[in-house]
Design an enzyme around this catalytic site. Sequence first.
Site, PDB file in Angstrom:
ATOM      1  N   TYR A  67     -10.389   3.867  -3.453  1.00  0.00           N
ATOM      2  CA  TYR A  67     -10.548   2.464  -3.001  1.00  0.00           C
ATOM      3  C   TYR A  67     -11.613   2.413  -1.907  1.00  0.00           C
ATOM      4  O   TYR A  67     -12.565   1.632  -1.976  1.00  0.00           O
ATOM      5  CB  TYR A  67      -9.225   1.914  -2.469  1.00  0.00           C
TER       6      TYR A  67
ATOM      7  N   LYS B 100     -15.653   0.691  -1.668  1.00  0.00           N
ATOM      8  CA  LYS B 100     -16.186  -0.186  -0.608  1.00  0.00           C
ATOM      9  C   LYS B 100     -17.486   0.400  -0.051  1.00  0.00           C
ATOM     10  O   LYS B 100     -18.482  -0.308   0.120  1.00  0.00           O
ATOM     11  CB  LYS B 100     -15.153  -0.342   0.520  1.00  0.00           C
TER      12      LYS B 100
ATOM     13  N   SER C  46     -14.201  -2.820   4.356  1.00  0.00           N
ATOM     14  CA  SER C  46     -12.965  -2.375   5.011  1.00  0.00           C
ATOM     15  C   SER C  46     -13.259  -1.264   6.010  1.00  0.00           C
ATOM     16  O   SER C  46     -14.179  -0.464   5.808  1.00  0.00           O
ATOM     17  CB  SER C  46     -11.991  -1.856   3.938  1.00  0.00           C
TER      18      SER C  46
ATOM     19  N   ASN D 150      -9.320 -13.860 -11.367  1.00  0.00           N
ATOM     20  CA  ASN D 150      -8.674 -13.520 -12.664  1.00  0.00           C
ATOM     21  C   ASN D 150      -7.153 -13.486 -12.555  1.00  0.00           C
ATOM     22  O   ASN D 150      -6.466 -13.108 -13.503  1.00  0.00           O
ATOM     23  CB  ASN D 150      -9.207 -12.173 -13.182  1.00  0.00           C
ATOM     24  N   LEU D 151      -6.622 -13.818 -11.370  1.00  0.00           N
ATOM     25  CA  LEU D 151      -5.168 -13.925 -11.128  1.00  0.00           C
ATOM     26  C   LEU D 151      -4.428 -12.598 -11.283  1.00  0.00           C
ATOM     27  O   LEU D 151      -3.198 -12.585 -11.428  1.00  0.00           O
ATOM     28  CB  LEU D 151      -4.543 -14.989 -12.043  1.00  0.00           C
TER      29      LEU D 151
HETATM   30  C1  WQD Z   1      -0.243   0.087   8.686  1.00  0.00           C
HETATM   31  C2  WQD Z   1       0.617   1.030   9.498  1.00  0.00           C
HETATM   32  C3  WQD Z   1       1.426   2.901   8.235  1.00  0.00           C
HETATM   33  C4  WQD Z   1       3.976   0.501   5.551  1.00  0.00           C
HETATM   34  C5  WQD Z   1      -4.508  -0.312   4.438  1.00  0.00           C
HETATM   35  C6  WQD Z   1      -5.787   0.055   3.766  1.00  0.00           C
HETATM   36  C7  WQD Z   1      -6.909  -0.783   4.309  1.00  0.00           C
HETATM   37  C8  WQD Z   1      -6.555  -2.236   4.183  1.00  0.00           C
HETATM   38  C9  WQD Z   1      -5.271  -2.529   4.930  1.00  0.00           C
HETATM   39  C10 WQD Z   1      -7.361  -3.261   2.189  1.00  0.00           C
HETATM   40  C11 WQD Z   1       0.322   2.503   9.196  1.00  0.00           C
HETATM   41  C12 WQD Z   1       2.577   2.005   8.678  1.00  0.00           C
HETATM   42  C13 WQD Z   1       3.079   0.894   6.536  1.00  0.00           C
HETATM   43  C14 WQD Z   1       5.339   0.880   5.652  1.00  0.00           C
HETATM   44  C15 WQD Z   1       4.850   2.012   7.718  1.00  0.00           C
HETATM   45  N1  WQD Z   1      -6.409  -2.598   2.819  1.00  0.00           N
HETATM   46  N2  WQD Z   1       3.515   1.634   7.597  1.00  0.00           N
HETATM   47  N3  WQD Z   1       5.729   1.627   6.739  1.00  0.00           N
HETATM   48  O1  WQD Z   1      -2.813   1.830   5.798  1.00  0.00           O
HETATM   49  O2  WQD Z   1      -3.656   0.776   7.976  1.00  0.00           O
HETATM   50  O3  WQD Z   1      -4.599   0.025   5.796  1.00  0.00           O
HETATM   51  O4  WQD Z   1      -4.255  -1.700   4.334  1.00  0.00           O
HETATM   52  O5  WQD Z   1      -8.400  -3.683   2.625  1.00  0.00           O
HETATM   53  O6  WQD Z   1      -8.069  -0.516   3.546  1.00  0.00           O
HETATM   54  O7  WQD Z   1      -6.084   1.415   4.059  1.00  0.00           O
HETATM   55  O8  WQD Z   1      -2.271  -0.575   6.384  1.00  0.00           O
HETATM   56  O9  WQD Z   1      -0.196  -1.882   6.400  1.00  0.00           O
HETATM   57  O10 WQD Z   1      -0.350   0.119   4.846  1.00  0.00           O
HETATM   58  O11 WQD Z   1      -0.147   0.487   7.308  1.00  0.00           O
HETATM   59  O12 WQD Z   1       5.232   2.685   8.693  1.00  0.00           O
HETATM   60  O13 WQD Z   1       6.201   0.571   4.792  1.00  0.00           O
HETATM   61  O14 WQD Z   1       1.964   0.813   9.142  1.00  0.00           O
HETATM   62  O15 WQD Z   1       1.766   4.272   8.348  1.00  0.00           O
HETATM   63  O16 WQD Z   1       0.479   3.219  10.416  1.00  0.00           O
HETATM   64  P1  WQD Z   1      -3.307   0.637   6.535  1.00  0.00           P
HETATM   65  P2  WQD Z   1      -0.697  -0.498   6.162  1.00  0.00           P
END
Ligand code: WQD
Length: 330
Positions: free
Chosen positions: A148, A152, A124, A32-33
Amino acid sequence: MNILVTGGLGFIGSHTVVELIKNNHTVIIADNLINSKIEVLDKLSTITGIRPTFYQIDVTDEQAVESIFNNHKIDGVIHFAGLKAVGESVEKPLQYYYNNLVSTMVLSKMCVKYGVGKFVFSSSATVYGDQLSPLKEDMELKQTTNPYGETKAISERILTDTANANDGLAVSILRYFNPVGAHESGLIGEDPNGIPNNLMPFVTKVAKGQLSKLSVFGNDYDTIDGTGVRDYIHVVDLAKGHVKAIEKNESGVKIYNLGTGQGTSVLELVNAFMKANNIEVPYEIVGRRPGDIGSCFADPSKAEQELGWKADLTIEDMVQDAWRFEMNNK
Ligand code: WQD
């Protein structure tokens, strides 16, 4: 096989479409973009030489979805379409429950009605909640920390019960860890709307100068350098795991972790990015982000044993491919 890929113009969906076409499958995309761009369809044609059939529809719209099953003999469904921003799900839980659960139910109903034999679901690692890594598929699932994650976990149960009630339907539940990187062409990659929530797209936009600096959310975790540790997996490895799952699973419900089994800290990833791409990424250590856990990584041995799949691209591949896409992405 004729494979319906919902969310097939999105980050993981588009990379999976490339691998499906490489394996001589016929792909039909429904998207659905809301969090993807129609230009990705042209990019897929350029990469694969084939322009997949595309329907711009919302997969919660039962009539629209049924028209696809009337127009095509669908052998398998890979369901990516879903809202996936953890923070946003806390602010808009009803939108997340409606969109992510109704889409799963509509697709499951159509698979049963039209005798589709295979369903692969984009789940996830969030469903594990805050448990000690390495995470294994047979672990009891704990309450997740956000709507979220709940969508899942509930979708997994909907699909499991549907498969158990319909012998002809084989369900593969794939639990992703942290997908990053991009196709080597630099034509497709992670291109979120607005300010990125996830680490890697934020890093690439800081490197590009679109954002001034990276905030590192906490360095007081019990990890190698105090910053959060995650199991980053190259999106192309992740895509190949989907092809293996839809080709190999012939019956029942199979659950697989798609991860590398390696943990990498925020600072390790940022330093790898700067070193591999020879570019500065200014950052500042700030407070923890609410809902984050310290360390999360997979035990990926079940997918290796049962699917013959193993992630083999490295952190260096991930940071180089992510940067190449960012530089190409207008
Ligand atoms: C990774 C690490 C942050 C941003 C989420 C969802 C998961 C999946 C993947 C959908 C953590 C740190 C992040 C920033 C930071 N989504 N961080 N500064 O939270 O592990 O997983 O995304 O499927 O379901 O929960 O991924 O990339 O947000 O964070 O320091 O600006 O990077 O604290 O340690 P996360 P993330």
